[in-house]
Scaffold this motif. Structure first.
Motif, PDB file in Angstrom:
ATOM      1  N   ALA A 180     -16.145   6.766  10.537  1.00 39.22           N
ATOM      2  CA  ALA A 180     -15.043   5.810  10.656  1.00 39.22           C
ATOM      3  C   ALA A 180     -15.328   4.806  11.780  1.00 39.22           C
ATOM      4  O   ALA A 180     -15.038   3.610  11.654  1.00 39.22           O
ATOM      5  N   GLY A 181     -15.911   5.294  12.885  1.00 41.42           N
ATOM      6  CA  GLY A 181     -16.274   4.402  13.982  1.00 41.42           C
ATOM      7  C   GLY A 181     -17.247   3.332  13.539  1.00 41.42           C
ATOM      8  O   GLY A 181     -17.110   2.148  13.902  1.00 41.42           O
ATOM      9  N   VAL A 182     -18.260   3.717  12.730  1.00 44.33           N
ATOM     10  CA  VAL A 182     -19.225   2.740  12.217  1.00 44.33           C
ATOM     11  C   VAL A 182     -18.518   1.700  11.344  1.00 44.33           C
ATOM     12  O   VAL A 182     -18.786   0.491  11.436  1.00 44.33           O
ATOM     13  N   GLU A 235     -13.445  -4.167  14.620  1.00 49.38           N
ATOM     14  CA  GLU A 235     -12.238  -3.604  15.252  1.00 49.38           C
ATOM     15  C   GLU A 235     -12.701  -2.718  16.397  1.00 49.38           C
ATOM     16  O   GLU A 235     -12.824  -1.495  16.265  1.00 49.38           O
ATOM     17  N   TYR A 236     -12.969  -3.334  17.538  1.00 48.75           N
ATOM     18  CA  TYR A 236     -13.627  -2.666  18.659  1.00 48.75           C
ATOM     19  C   TYR A 236     -12.829  -1.468  19.165  1.00 48.75           C
ATOM     20  O   TYR A 236     -13.369  -0.380  19.379  1.00 48.75           O
ATOM     21  N   SER A 245     -12.057   4.334  19.840  1.00 50.18           N
ATOM     22  CA  SER A 245     -11.164   5.497  19.747  1.00 50.18           C
ATOM     23  C   SER A 245     -11.784   6.592  18.873  1.00 50.18           C
ATOM     24  O   SER A 245     -11.747   7.777  19.230  1.00 50.18           O
ATOM     25  N   SER A 246     -12.370   6.203  17.725  1.00 49.78           N
ATOM     26  CA  SER A 246     -13.004   7.188  16.832  1.00 49.78           C
ATOM     27  C   SER A 246     -14.177   7.872  17.513  1.00 49.78           C
ATOM     28  O   SER A 246     -14.342   9.103  17.439  1.00 49.78           O
ATOM     29  N   TYR A 269     -24.176   6.331  19.276  1.00 49.16           N
ATOM     30  CA  TYR A 269     -23.250   5.484  18.522  1.00 49.16           C
ATOM     31  C   TYR A 269     -22.416   4.609  19.467  1.00 49.16           C
ATOM     32  O   TYR A 269     -22.180   3.418  19.206  1.00 49.16           O
ATOM     33  N   MET A 270     -21.937   5.220  20.558  1.00 48.76           N
ATOM     34  CA  MET A 270     -21.128   4.469  21.511  1.00 48.76           C
ATOM     35  C   MET A 270     -21.958   3.364  22.163  1.00 48.76           C
ATOM     36  O   MET A 270     -21.460   2.260  22.414  1.00 48.76           O
ATOM     37  N   ALA A 271     -23.247   3.663  22.443  1.00 48.08           N
ATOM     38  CA  ALA A 271     -24.119   2.654  23.042  1.00 48.08           C
ATOM     39  C   ALA A 271     -24.351   1.491  22.081  1.00 48.08           C
ATOM     40  O   ALA A 271     -24.358   0.320  22.488  1.00 48.08           O
TER      41      ALA A 271
END
Length: 843
Positions: free
Chosen positions: A209-211, A218-219, A224-225, A248-250
């Motif tokens: 979902a984050g990807v 939608e930053y 949040s995900s 992923y966060m990076a």
């Protein structure tokens, strides 16, 4: 991020019996082959075929496993489990189209048996093999078919898993909104699932979902995900999965140009990866981290750090690729060992059978000899008995002869006595005959009297019969008269009924005419009523149309006002899109720059080329940033290979093909150890068709290529160094100049490309020449020859031939300079038409 089952062990039924109901024991293949050689029944053979197949399956010798799975299908009762196993083998061999066909057969059987769970599992496998084969639309269709059965079973985890996979496939198909919708539905189902597998799926879905949020820019939602996924992974105590989340966060921070935050996150991932080097996922996580960190440093213009981490990325990439190559090589070796071992064992079995047959034959011969001796003994015994019988017969004949003589003497004496008795009897018989004649005459007279009396009685009986026949005739006449009377009465009755029927028919006809007149009057009334109703409907319709027209006019006014508002908004949107396109163009250029670095890294380095070929030059000019041309050089055993390839297209598509070609050449020459140039091209053709799935996709991409193999030949008469050149070309030629001359010679390639559809396949052929030291070789793509000048005239092959003959006596470096000067002159005031590759070397 599709959830995969363990493909290599899927559907291998260890410990489950087939038709016999027994248990598969841990027998080795040789024992099973020996049992198979002695088996006679179809069912017994099918069980043994299946056991042998599972042994090979466990050892990852998939082709041998498939061979015996296929043979075990002679028993149709076990068809489902065998088809499952065959599909798993083809999946492990990466032949996804064939694996898909077998899973379809399994699905049909489960559907026929109304087995919902089996059907769901098979649909998941069909989705997996289609995803692995790049057919995402089919994979999506199969995954969507699992949702309803999961809902019917009340399996929320299964539904969430399916939705996660659906989201992943939509993302692969560039449909991010639908992808995000599926991920959200899966997250709702998984929130309350506290099981181990539920938490695992929850974390993966959050990352997916984050990807999706990142793609939609939608930053906050993406952050949040990722944060929720990080909390789950930390609670699970899985350091490598935590590192993966940090990556992923990076990436998220890097996309939004927050380089310092991205660097901090990726450093956390690297620390965790380096702290757990033995973990099987460590290299993959670190490879992503190093590449990401290298790109961040490149953005920061810290090229020293960029080179350091990019080199680490490439080293890990090569390590992973080497591990995969070793695994593939091990599979091939296992296959060869299994084939060899099985062949040797079958030879031993055949020898044992031959020896057993020989022993059996000797035993039969011995038994045959014993029987022959016994038969001869019996024959001797019979001869002895026959002799004794003959002796006894002769004695009996002599005794019989003596007895006959005695009987003859007695018979003569008896005959004289009988003669005297016969004369006396004859006289007695004559007297008796006279008495009989008298008695006969008396009997005949009595018989005649009886005959007369019988004739009288017969005549009386005939008279009585005549009287009875007259009485019968009278009775028959009476009966006929009565029948005729009855017929007349019936005829009169029939005529009366016919007259009554005609009267009734005339009355019915009148009634029917009256009914028809009434019906006609009703029809007229009905038509009048319908005309009145139609007129009413027409008036109502006209009123509605007028009302709708009025509404449309009002709506049109509103639409015009909205259109004016949207026009103003679209002008603002166009400005924003232009800004985004500019940013996207910058990102694409950066990505292509990285791709150029990667492509240059896979080409042979100058030091390596100098070590292998000594005096040489290479002119390598991509049309765009990256190229569809590449060259490959390697020394294997006592062979030196030099290859120049021209892939379909140029730019990014051509570069992708060049990387595929480079990888496949490594596999064919370095792993499979194929050293004949024509066989290398044949293998490359097959591998490219398989890699691009050209049998089903209809894709025609491929490449033209020159393969040159150099082998030193030391002749003794006279003593001098020579080189055997073995050449094979797919369309492109080899140019050479013999030492001490300026005459250019040409070896033409075969009129056939590598890859794509080729209706008339021409086999690749080797051409061999032996050249003295100092001779020249030239190979390359068609980019040089096809390059046009400002008048749109190509350089052409004739000019190239003259150019090479002109510079043949020059040192190799001066040759390169001269060729490049001519090429630059040809390209003045025009653009480069195609990728250009041209290589020259002196033996």
């Amino acid at each position: 991020m599709m959830v995969r089952s363990n493909i290599l062990s899927l559907w291998i039924v260890i410990g489950v019996c087939l038709a016999s109901g027994g248990v598969l024991r841990a027998q080795n293949v040789n024992d099973l082959l020996e049992q198979l050689a002695q088996a006679s029944g179809v069912q017994e053979k099918a069980i043994l075929y299946y056991k042998i197949a599972t042994r090979y399956h466990q050892k990852e010798v998939y082709k041998k496993a498939l061979e015996y799975y296929q043979k075990s299908l002679i028993n149709p009762q076990d068809k489902l489990v065998v088809l499952h196993s065959m599909a798993a083998c083809y999946t492990a061999l990466r032949d996804y189209s064939v694996a898909s066909n077998y899973y379809k057969q399994v699905l049909a059987l489960y559907t026929q048996n109304n087995n919902t769970k089996g059907r769901i599992g098979t649909l998941q496998q069909l989705a997996t093999v289609n995803k692995l084969g790049g057919n995402y639309s089919k994979a999506l269709t199969y995954t969507q078919q699992t949702l309803v059965p999961y809902q019917q079973l009340g399996d929320t985890y299964g539904q969430a898993n399916a939705l996660n996979n659906i989201g992943f496939l939509h993302q692969k198909m560039k449909d991010t909104p639908r992808s995000l919708k599926a991920f959200k539905q899966a997250i709702v189902l998984l929130k309350s699932d506290q099981s181990v597998q539920g938490k695992e799926m929850y974390a993966r879905t959050l990352l997916n979902a984050g990807v999706a949020y990142s793609y939609l820019k939608e930053y906050k939602n993406a952050q949040s995900s990722y944060t929720k996924a990080l909390q789950v992974r930390q609670a699970q105590g899985k350091p490598l999965e935590v590192a993966r989340v940090y990556n992923y966060m990076a990436i998220q921070e890097y996309i939004y140009s927050k380089h310092s935050q991205a660097m901090a996150e990726v450093q956390k991932a690297i620390d965790l990866g380096e702290a757990n080097p033995q973990h099987p996922q460590a290299n993959q996580v670190l490879q992503v981290s190093y590449r990401l960190l290298a790109e961040i440093y490149q953005k920061e213009n810290d090229f020293k750090a960029y080179k350091k981490y990019y080199a680490k990325h490439l080293a890990l990439k090569e390590k992973i690729a080497e591990s995969d190559r070793i695994k593939q090589k091990q599979m091939l070796e296992n296959q060869l060992k299994a084939d060899k071992k099985e062949s040797q064992f079958k030879i031993l079995l055949a020898e044992k059978e031959r020896q057993a047959l020989s022993v059996k034959q000797l035993k039969l011969e011995a038994e045959k000899q014993e029987q022959a001796l016994a038969l001869k003994a019996k024959e001797l015994e019979l001869l002895k008995r026959n002799q004794e019988l003959q002796n006894a017969e002769m004695k009996n004949q002599q005794l019989e002869k003596d007895r006959v003589v005695q009987l003859l003497a007695l018979a003569k004496q008896k005959a004289r006595t009988e003669k005297q008795k016969a004369l006396a009897a004859k006289e007695k018989q004559e007297a008796t005959r006279q008495k009989l004649l008298a008695a006969k005459e008396k009997a005949e007279n009595l018989q005649k009297a009886k005959a007369l009396e019988a004739a009288k009685k017969e005549k009386a009986l005939q008279n009585e019969q005549l009287k009875q026949e007259k009485n019968l005739r009278r009775y028959a006449t009476t009966i006929l008269l009565l029948g005729a009377l009855l017929f007349v009465l019936m005829l009169i009755s029939f005529l009366a009924s016919q007259r009554a029927r005609k009267k009734l028919k005339r009355k019915n006809s009148k009634i029917q005419k009256q009914k028809e007149e009434i019906a006609n009057q009703n029809d007229v009334l009905q038509q009048n009523q319908e005309e009145i109703m139609q007129q009413r409907d027409f008036i109502e319709q006209k009123n509605k149309e007028l009302s709708i027209t009025n509404q449309k006019l009002l709506q049109g006014e509103q639409v015009l006002r909205k259109a004016y508002t949207k026009l103003q908004e679209s002008q603002q949107s166009v400005k924003q899109k232009n800004k985004e396109l500019k940013e996207s163009n910058n990102r694409i250029n950066n990505s292509i720059s990285v791709a150029q670095t990667i492509q240059n890294a896979i080409l042979p380095r100058d030091q390596k080329m100098a070590k292998l070929l000594k005096e040489h030059f290479a002119i390598y000019r991509p049309k765009d940033v990256v190229s569809g041309d590449f060259y490959w050089a390697e020394k294997v055993e006592n062979h030196i290979f030099l290859i120049a390839a021209d892939c379909t297209g140029h730019g990014v598509p051509g570069a992708m093909m060049s990387m595929i070609g480079n990888t496949l050449l490594d596999k064919i020459i370095l792993i499979k150890r194929v050293f004949e140039p024509n066989q290398i091209l044949e293998e490359l053709h097959k591998e490219i068709r398989t890699a691009l799935n050209q049998e089903e996709s209809g894709d025609d991409n491929g490449m033209d290529m020159v393969v040159v193999r150099l082998n030193k030949v030391h002749e003794s008469k006279p003593p001098k160094n020579t080189t055997q050149v073995t050449f094979c070309g797919a369309k492109n030629p080899l140019y050479y100049v013999v030492q001490g001359t300026q005459q250019l010679e040409i070896l033409k390639g075969d009129r056939r490309s590598i890859g794509g559809r080729q209706p008339n396949i021409v086999p690749f052929t080797n051409q061999r020449i032996v050249l003295d030291q100092g001779s020249l070789l030239y190979i390359g793509s068609d980019g040089f020859v096809d390059q046009n000048n400002e008048k749109r005239v190509s350089f052409g092959t004739k000019k190239l031939h003259k150019l090479l003959e002109t510079c043949a006596l020059l040192p190799i470096k001066q040759q390169k300079t001269m060729i490049e000067q001519v090429l630059d002159k040809q390209m003045q005031n025009t653009t480069q038409r195609d990728d250009i590759l041209f290589i020259g070397l002196r033996l």
